[in-house]
Design an enzyme around this catalytic site. Structure first.
Site, PDB file in Angstrom:
ATOM      1  N   LYS A 184       0.826  -1.213   0.000  1.00  7.93           N
ATOM      2  CA  LYS A 184       0.000   0.000   0.000  1.00  7.93           C
ATOM      3  C   LYS A 184       0.861   1.264   0.000  1.00  7.93           C
ATOM      4  O   LYS A 184       0.608   2.185  -0.793  1.00  7.93           O
ATOM      5  CB  LYS A 184      -0.943  -0.016   1.207  1.00  7.93           C
ATOM      6  N   THR A 194       4.001   1.516  -0.888  1.00  7.06           N
ATOM      7  CA  THR A 194       4.729   1.519  -2.149  1.00  7.06           C
ATOM      8  C   THR A 194       3.853   2.068  -3.269  1.00  7.06           C
ATOM      9  O   THR A 194       4.305   2.863  -4.109  1.00  7.06           O
ATOM     10  CB  THR A 194       5.195   0.089  -2.486  1.00  7.06           C
ATOM     11  N   ARG A 225       2.211   8.546   6.796  1.00  3.42           N
ATOM     12  CA  ARG A 225       2.535   8.603   8.220  1.00  3.42           C
ATOM     13  C   ARG A 225       4.010   8.317   8.467  1.00  3.42           C
ATOM     14  O   ARG A 225       4.687   7.730   7.632  1.00  3.42           O
ATOM     15  CB  ARG A 225       1.699   7.570   8.990  1.00  3.42           C
ATOM     16  N   LYS A 245       8.018  -5.451  10.788  1.00  2.00           N
ATOM     17  CA  LYS A 245       8.048  -4.873   9.450  1.00  2.00           C
ATOM     18  C   LYS A 245       9.454  -4.537   8.970  1.00  2.00           C
ATOM     19  O   LYS A 245       9.781  -4.739   7.812  1.00  2.00           O
ATOM     20  CB  LYS A 245       7.178  -3.606   9.408  1.00  2.00           C
ATOM     21  N   ALA A 289      -3.811   2.125  12.527  1.00  2.97           N
ATOM     22  CA  ALA A 289      -5.221   2.022  12.136  1.00  2.97           C
ATOM     23  C   ALA A 289      -5.947   0.892  12.856  1.00  2.97           C
ATOM     24  O   ALA A 289      -7.171   0.872  12.873  1.00  2.97           O
ATOM     25  CB  ALA A 289      -5.348   1.828  10.635  1.00  2.97           C
ATOM     26  N   PHE A 306      -3.576  -0.188   7.085  1.00  3.46           N
ATOM     27  CA  PHE A 306      -4.152  -1.525   6.946  1.00  3.46           C
ATOM     28  C   PHE A 306      -5.239  -1.564   5.881  1.00  3.46           C
ATOM     29  O   PHE A 306      -5.188  -0.810   4.911  1.00  3.46           O
ATOM     30  CB  PHE A 306      -4.638  -2.034   8.299  1.00  3.46           C
ATOM     31  N   PHE A 358       3.768  -8.747  -8.917  1.00  4.48           N
ATOM     32  CA  PHE A 358       4.893  -9.537  -8.427  1.00  4.48           C
ATOM     33  C   PHE A 358       5.428 -10.357  -9.597  1.00  4.48           C
ATOM     34  O   PHE A 358       4.655 -10.775 -10.481  1.00  4.48           O
ATOM     35  CB  PHE A 358       4.474 -10.467  -7.282  1.00  4.48           C
ATOM     36  N   TRP A 375       7.030  -0.929  -8.386  1.00  5.35           N
ATOM     37  CA  TRP A 375       8.106  -1.435  -7.534  1.00  5.35           C
ATOM     38  C   TRP A 375       9.375  -1.626  -8.364  1.00  5.35           C
ATOM     39  O   TRP A 375      10.475  -1.261  -7.938  1.00  5.35           O
ATOM     40  CB  TRP A 375       7.702  -2.765  -6.889  1.00  5.35           C
TER      41      TRP A 375
END
Length: 557
Positions: free
Chosen positions: A73, A75, A96, A107, A275, A303, A383, A411
């Protein structure tokens, strides 16, 4: 060919001096407060001078429920901002700040990934400009002043059994969830039971992220309810005369942080409520400032859309008067397969039927987000192992719902890989929108919780002990009934059971506790087993984060 890690890519970035990034937005050098050469805070007096400018378009990036397969998200938020700038639009990203707790827990970093990152990546994921430390200090100053007031005679007649202000720290530490303080004799005060929350769950964090300016900040701090007397009357932060000193500690933290993407586009990184236990959005002051400086502002909410997007719409937009123009829901083929019942170890194998089964989770989020009256598009985050048949299964499913899933390769390719999504977002944002929150202000608090549970989580009912319902009634009588509600719930499922994937129906949402955040302006409903102080996993990310021989950070990713 070995893929470069996120931190290796970030380290190779050709950053512009932050004064040049500010100049792109028309911010004079004297209105930036540099923190080194690559980050700065925007001065309050400059922000005040923007009041008469028109607003740009606000775009929300949200996602399906997170899975171990990854959705991307942040990214995608960064990539979309770069993509909009690539097609000739002036766009600013608003996200954030990262909490040390999850960074050293699970993470390992929160600045995007691959060729769609915000830099300086290491600083943003560590101490950055000190905002979280300021919030922690202001919060704990108030906690210290409560115990100090009781020690010196308790003129406010605080009932020590009814102190509701806990302490915080910006680290996952389950040992601090439930503690006894003031042990050791008379000189240390009166022993009582309390606990710690993580800083991102602090009401001070929520206040900083919802305050319009320093005056609003201090007023909200003063409105914090810290305890109750024996007659159940509230004791406020302003009664302890702590609000002024707290505002002093938060003065610099209130100024939004300006940084840049790998492609040298401007980004505001400010505030950091989770969140799942808070309202999950970056600060109002960063978002509203960006809207005055750009044609498009791309922001994210934490999230899945059942948590972050719902709170963005029902709390942040309601409180700040924001009207989003479009929403992007991020999904991946891998996550669809996990929602369809495929184990993480088997995600590399093509399984079109599992993708189709897992799309129910995506469909639920699309319908929920549309329910707020704004147009929706799906960002299908690519991906390398995705097959064309799997990708087409997602496209077909989303098309059947009347929208589209656009393949995004940001990405690997940066802005060049997300142009199609950027152009579609512009089309949607320029079209009609009829945004409205989920429930009206005057709906009773428990009914607001039921509305979210039924319309967003698709639960049959919300259950709560009589004492919780009575507490909500008392708050309504005290004038807090018009506040929105902030559901604290697992991010992994529409239910309160993190193992339940897909789009379940017919479940029950149990309320364990409710908390009044009078300064922030919402009521928190803690559901199921969610914790406001997380714990570290069995193998924390901290085990692999270290300095290399060159003194550079390794292990952030």
């Amino acid at each position: 060919m070995q893929l470069r890690t996120d931190i290796e890519i970030a380290r190779e970035a050709r950053k512009l001096p932050i004064l040049e990034i500010g100049a792109k937005l028309g911010i004079p050098p004297e209105d930036l407060v540099p923190y080194g050469h690559d980050k700065a805070k925007v001065a309050q007096h400059f922000i005040r001078g923007l009041a008469d400018r028109p607003d740009g378009k606000l775009i929300l990036v949200t996602a399906i429920n997170p899975t171990p397969a990854g959705e991307g998200k942040t990214t995608t938020t960064v990539g979309l901002g770069d993509g909009l700038n690539r097609i000739g639009k002036q766009a600013v990203i608003c996200i954030r700040e990262a909490s040390l707790g999850p960074n050293f827990g699970m993470k390992g970093g929160a600045a995007g990934g691959g060729m769609a990152q915000i830099v300086p990546m290491e600083e943003m994921n560590l101490h950055f400009t000190g905002d979280f430390h300021a919030i922690t200090a202001a919060h704990n100053l108030l906690a210290a002043m409560i115990d100090n007031h009781i020690y010196w005679g308790n003129a406010l007649e605080i009932d020590a059994r009814r102190i509701v202000w806990r302490r915080v720290m910006d680290m996952n530490d389950r040992a601090l969830r439930d503690v006894v303080v003031n042990l050791g004799g008379v000189s240390n005060g009166f022993p009582r039971q309390t606990g710690f929350d993580i800083t991102v769950a602090s009401e001070v964090m929520a206040i900083l992220c919802l305050a319009r300016d320093l005056d609003d900040l201090e007023q909200r701090l003063g409105n914090i309810v810290v305890a109750y007397r024996r007659d159940r009357s509230p004791v406020f932060c302003r009664d302890l005369k702590a609000d002024g000193a707290m505002a002093v500690l938060l003065r610099d933290a209130m100024q939004p942080n300006l940084v840049q993407t790998l492609e040298n586009n401007p980004a505001f990184v400010h505030g950091g409520p989770f969140a799942n236990i808070a309202h999950g959005c970056n600060s109002v002051i960063a978002t509203t400032t960006a809207l005055k400086l750009a044609d498009y502002v791309v922001t994210e909410a934490g999230f899945g859309a059942d948590l972050g997007a719902e709170k963005f719409f029902d709390i942040k937009c309601r409180k700040a008067g924001l009207k989003p123009s479009a929403a992007v829901i991020v999904a991946t083929v891998r996550a669809m397969k996990m929602n369809g019942g495929v184990a993480k170890a088997d995600l590399g194998r093509e399984d079109v039927e599992a993708v189709r089964r897992g799309c129910a989770n995506l469909g639920r989020h699309i319908a929920n987000t549309r329910g707020f009256g704004i147009p929706v598009v799906v960002a299908l985050n690519h991906f390398t192992g995705d097959t064309e048949a799997e990708l087409q299964a997602v496209r077909d499913y989303v098309a059947g719902l009347g929208t589209e899933a656009i393949l995004c390769r940001h990405w690997a390719e940066g802005s060049a890989g997300i142009e199609d999504l950027a152009r579609r977002v512009v089309e949607l944002a320029e079209g009609p929108s009829s945004f409205a929150p989920l429930y009206p202000d005057d709906m009773p608090l428990f009914e607001k919780m039921e509305t979210i549970a039924r319309r967003i989580y698709h639960a049959d009912e919300v259950i709560a002990e009589p004492a919780i319902r009575e507490q909500l009634r008392v708050w309504e009588e005290a004038g807090y009934g018009a506040l929105p509600v902030c559901m604290a719930k697992t991010q992994y499922s529409f239910t309160t059971d993190p193992s339940v994937r897909g789009a379940p129906t017919g479940h029950v949402i149990p309320l364990r506790e409710v908390r009044l955040s009078a300064g922030a302006g919402f009521v928190v409903a803690i559901c199921g087993e969610i914790m406001t102080m997380p714990g570290l996993p069995q193998t924390p990310a901290a085990e692999v984060i270290r300095l290399n021989a060159a003194g550079q950070v390794e292990g952030l990713f």
